[in-house]
Scaffold this motif. Structure first.
Motif, mmCIF file in Angstrom:
data_model
loop_
_atom_site.group_PDB
_atom_site.id
_atom_site.type_symbol
_atom_site.label_atom_id
_atom_site.label_comp_id
_atom_site.label_asym_id
_atom_site.label_seq_id
_atom_site.Cartn_x
_atom_site.Cartn_y
_atom_site.Cartn_z
ATOM 1 N N GLU A 189 -46.564 14.137 -25.958
ATOM 2 C CA GLU A 189 -45.331 14.861 -26.279
ATOM 3 C C GLU A 189 -45.604 16.346 -26.495
ATOM 4 O O GLU A 189 -44.817 17.202 -26.076
ATOM 5 C CB GLU A 189 -44.669 14.249 -27.520
ATOM 6 C CG GLU A 189 -44.170 12.834 -27.320
ATOM 7 C CD GLU A 189 -43.203 12.742 -26.130
ATOM 8 O OE1 GLU A 189 -42.349 13.649 -25.998
ATOM 9 O OE2 GLU A 189 -43.314 11.777 -25.351
ATOM 10 N N GLN A 190 -46.723 16.649 -27.141
ATOM 11 C CA GLN A 190 -47.075 18.054 -27.356
ATOM 12 C C GLN A 190 -47.377 18.740 -26.027
ATOM 13 O O GLN A 190 -47.014 19.905 -25.821
ATOM 14 C CB GLN A 190 -48.282 18.155 -28.287
ATOM 15 C CG GLN A 190 -48.627 19.579 -28.686
ATOM 16 C CD GLN A 190 -49.798 19.651 -29.653
ATOM 17 O OE1 GLN A 190 -50.329 18.623 -30.064
ATOM 18 N NE2 GLN A 190 -50.200 20.860 -30.013
ATOM 19 N N ILE A 191 -48.002 18.005 -25.119
ATOM 20 C CA ILE A 191 -48.295 18.555 -23.791
ATOM 21 C C ILE A 191 -46.994 18.882 -23.059
ATOM 22 O O ILE A 191 -46.844 19.954 -22.453
ATOM 23 C CB ILE A 191 -49.149 17.564 -22.975
ATOM 24 C CG1 ILE A 191 -50.549 17.443 -23.583
ATOM 25 C CG2 ILE A 191 -49.247 17.984 -21.506
ATOM 26 C CD1 ILE A 191 -51.390 16.336 -22.990
ATOM 27 N N LYS A 192 -46.054 17.950 -23.111
ATOM 28 C CA LYS A 192 -44.766 18.176 -22.453
ATOM 29 C C LYS A 192 -44.078 19.415 -23.012
ATOM 30 O O LYS A 192 -43.523 20.228 -22.263
ATOM 31 C CB LYS A 192 -43.869 16.955 -22.622
ATOM 32 C CG LYS A 192 -44.342 15.721 -21.857
ATOM 33 C CD LYS A 192 -43.421 14.546 -22.108
ATOM 34 C CE LYS A 192 -43.869 13.312 -21.332
ATOM 35 N NZ LYS A 192 -42.994 12.137 -21.591
ATOM 36 N N ALA A 193 -44.124 19.561 -24.327
ATOM 37 C CA ALA A 193 -43.466 20.698 -24.962
ATOM 38 C C ALA A 193 -44.114 22.017 -24.537
ATOM 39 O O ALA A 193 -43.429 23.008 -24.253
ATOM 40 C CB ALA A 193 -43.529 20.549 -26.479
ATOM 41 N N LEU A 194 -45.423 22.028 -24.465
ATOM 42 C CA LEU A 194 -46.125 23.249 -24.070
ATOM 43 C C LEU A 194 -45.850 23.601 -22.609
ATOM 44 O O LEU A 194 -45.704 24.781 -22.251
ATOM 45 C CB LEU A 194 -47.631 23.088 -24.311
ATOM 46 C CG LEU A 194 -48.068 23.094 -25.787
ATOM 47 C CD1 LEU A 194 -49.507 22.615 -25.921
ATOM 48 C CD2 LEU A 194 -47.923 24.498 -26.368
ATOM 49 N N LEU A 195 -45.786 22.586 -21.755
ATOM 50 C CA LEU A 195 -45.496 22.852 -20.350
ATOM 51 C C LEU A 195 -44.071 23.380 -20.181
ATOM 52 O O LEU A 195 -43.814 24.232 -19.319
ATOM 53 C CB LEU A 195 -45.700 21.575 -19.528
ATOM 54 C CG LEU A 195 -47.143 21.060 -19.422
ATOM 55 C CD1 LEU A 195 -47.199 19.814 -18.538
ATOM 56 C CD2 LEU A 195 -48.066 22.132 -18.876
ATOM 57 N N GLU A 196 -43.145 22.887 -20.984
ATOM 58 C CA GLU A 196 -41.769 23.382 -20.925
ATOM 59 C C GLU A 196 -41.685 24.841 -21.357
ATOM 60 O O GLU A 196 -40.798 25.579 -20.924
ATOM 61 C CB GLU A 196 -40.867 22.513 -21.797
ATOM 62 C CG GLU A 196 -40.616 21.131 -21.208
ATOM 63 C CD GLU A 196 -39.760 20.267 -22.119
ATOM 64 O OE1 GLU A 196 -39.360 20.783 -23.199
ATOM 65 O OE2 GLU A 196 -39.489 19.106 -21.763
ATOM 66 N N LEU A 197 -42.606 25.263 -22.230
ATOM 67 C CA LEU A 197 -42.633 26.660 -22.661
ATOM 68 C C LEU A 197 -43.246 27.574 -21.600
ATOM 69 O O LEU A 197 -43.288 28.796 -21.786
ATOM 70 C CB LEU A 197 -43.427 26.789 -23.961
ATOM 71 C CG LEU A 197 -42.771 26.189 -25.210
ATOM 72 C CD1 LEU A 197 -43.719 26.268 -26.402
ATOM 73 C CD2 LEU A 197 -41.465 26.915 -25.529
ATOM 74 N N GLY A 198 -43.741 26.955 -20.506
ATOM 75 C CA GLY A 198 -44.280 27.757 -19.414
ATOM 76 C C GLY A 198 -45.793 27.831 -19.349
ATOM 77 O O GLY A 198 -46.340 28.570 -18.507
ATOM 78 N N VAL A 199 -46.483 27.097 -20.219
ATOM 79 C CA VAL A 199 -47.945 27.100 -20.146
ATOM 80 C C VAL A 199 -48.352 26.324 -18.896
ATOM 81 O O VAL A 199 -47.959 25.173 -18.712
ATOM 82 C CB VAL A 199 -48.568 26.441 -21.399
ATOM 83 C CG1 VAL A 199 -50.092 26.440 -21.291
ATOM 84 C CG2 VAL A 199 -48.118 27.174 -22.653
ATOM 85 N N PRO A 200 -49.125 26.926 -17.991
ATOM 86 C CA PRO A 200 -49.481 26.238 -16.746
ATOM 87 C C PRO A 200 -50.452 25.085 -16.995
ATOM 88 O O PRO A 200 -51.418 25.232 -17.742
ATOM 89 C CB PRO A 200 -50.128 27.336 -15.897
ATOM 90 C CG PRO A 200 -50.633 28.334 -16.885
ATOM 91 C CD PRO A 200 -49.676 28.304 -18.045
#
Length: 427
Positions: free
Chosen positions: A68-79
């Motif tokens: 879930e944390q990974i998904k959130a970070l990717l949504e923030l634009g982290v590649p």
């Protein structure tokens, strides 16, 4: 008890740094360090740069399996493809830690299955290193290459066998991974399994048709490596599977040479029982007894002598085993050799006797043994030096004193003998 992530990470950094240095030092020298760093770690375009803290959070989340944390970070634009200082992406971290759901998610998001870190390791390498079979199988299903090599020339199979991950090894073999591929040190997966004492993996590889001896004349056969590692179980298994006990490496040494130098009594007995020849010479005409006399234990020297090793065999420099024991200060070996009849005054290529070599190195105990065994301190080398001259030249004052004491005692004995002879004639 599970190994903490920090310990695993430190171990991986050490392994990768050594691998990278050995494989790419020429690149560093040719291109310069700064240019090399830019080539190996290209910066992202300015429009795609993100906070290093966010990238570290992504990597840590992948390491810990926090989807879930990974998904959130990717949504923030982290590649998802961003790399840490070692070149690891999030999928590398997830694969190494065995988090299959995270691996699936990242690959479904378009991460390259064969993406490589700065040490040329793919996620499959990392999964195989840590033995996560399910992750490895999933990566293989998606087309991960089992032939890609690290900077040290290791395939995923090398890493799985080295760490004894039996299930992962089976999965790789099912996908036709080459079981006889060699890394930059010419080690096959079998070499790695033998060296680390992975008995079950050794059996599996041999059952898969891997040659038990490797290539004659290569650096080391698996049996020689098992002897070097002191792994009795692997030695027994390889001999049972028909390994050639007298196979030679590129220097002409056999497993018995290696064992004689290491002094392992139990392995020596296994080799001798398996048909090892004690008189096989290497490229320098050195036989196992030479090496045992230099650095081996009393027991090893004794076993070789009882097995028929020549006491006065000379190497390319015309040195006998007694020369080796004198040079290295192996007192017990010198005693045994003299007890069984070794020639004490044999000269090597430069005209030096064992007494010369012991005097040069200052091995006083060996000097006493040699003198008691009949060594003559008067012979001169090709430089017209006696043992006393050599001791004086190399400032071996204790050795010089031993020689002087012996000569005085000899003169005293001779004088007493003459006096006794005169008294007998008078009376």
């Amino acid at each position: 008890m599970p190994v903490p992530p920090e310990v695993l990470w430190t171990w991986m950094e050490l392994h990768d740094s050594v691998s990278l240095y050995s494989a790419e030092k020429k690149i560093r020298r040719a291109a310069g360090l700064k240019r090399w760093q830019l080539q190996r770690w290209p910066r992202l375009p300015s429009g795609l740069q993100h906070s290093p803290l966010d990238e570290r959070r992504l990597h840590r989340a992948a390491w810990n399996g926090c989807l879930e944390q990974i998904k959130a970070l990717l949504e923030l634009g982290v590649p998802a493809e961003c790399q840490d200082p070692q070149g690891w992406t999030a999928v590398h971290h997830a694969a190494f830690s065995g988090h299959l759901p995270v691996v699936k998610f990242l690959l479904q998001r378009g991460t390259e299955v064969n993406c490589r870190d700065f040490f040329n390791c793919t996620p499959l390498h990392r999964a195989c290193w840590s033995g996560h079979t399910q992750v490895a199988e999933y990566l293989l299903q998606l087309g991960a290459s089992h032939e890609t090599r690290t900077c040290s020339g290791q395939t995923p199979l090398h890493l799985a066998t080295a760490n004894g991950h039996l299930g992962t090894v089976r999965a790789l073999l099912r996908c036709h991974s080459q079981p006889d591929s060699r890394d930059i040190h010419k080690w096959t997966p079998l070499h790695w399994a033998v060296f680390n004492g992975r008995g079950e993996v050794v059996e599996l590889l041999l059952g898969a048709g891997v040659g038990v001896d490797g290539d004659e004349g290569e650096d080391m056969s698996p049996l020689q490596l098992a002897v070097l590692a002191g792994n009795e179980t692997s030695v027994k298994l390889l001999l049972h599977c028909g390994a050639d006990v007298n196979a030679k490496n590129h220097n002409g040494q056999t497993a018995l040479h290696i064992c004689a130098a290491s002094g392992n009594k139990k392995i020596l007995q296994q080799l001798l029982t398996g048909g090892a020849k004690v008189e096989v010479a290497d490229a320098d005409l050195v036989v196992p007894l030479h090496l045992a006399a230099g650095v081996g234990s009393r027991t090893v020297v004794h076993l070789l002598i009882l097995s028929g090793a020549g006491l006065n065999t000379q190497d390319r420099l015309l040195m006998t085993p007694l020369h080796y024991s004198a040079l290295r200060g192996n007192t017990e070996a010198a005693k045994l050799l003299l007890h069984y009849g070794a020639e004490v005054n044999t000269v090597e290529r430069m005209g030096r006797t064992p007494l010369h070599l012991a005097s040069e190195r200052g091995h006083c105990d060996v000097l006493r043994v040699l003198l008691e065994g009949g060594a003559d301190p008067s012979p001169r080398s090709h430089w017209q030096e006696t043992a006393g001259d050599v001791a004086s030249e190399h400032d071996q004052h204790n050795a010089l004193q031993v020689l002087w004491q012996y000569q005085r005692s000899q003169k005293k004995t001779q004088t007493q003998g003459i006096q006794h002879s005169i008294q007998q004639q008078i009376y």
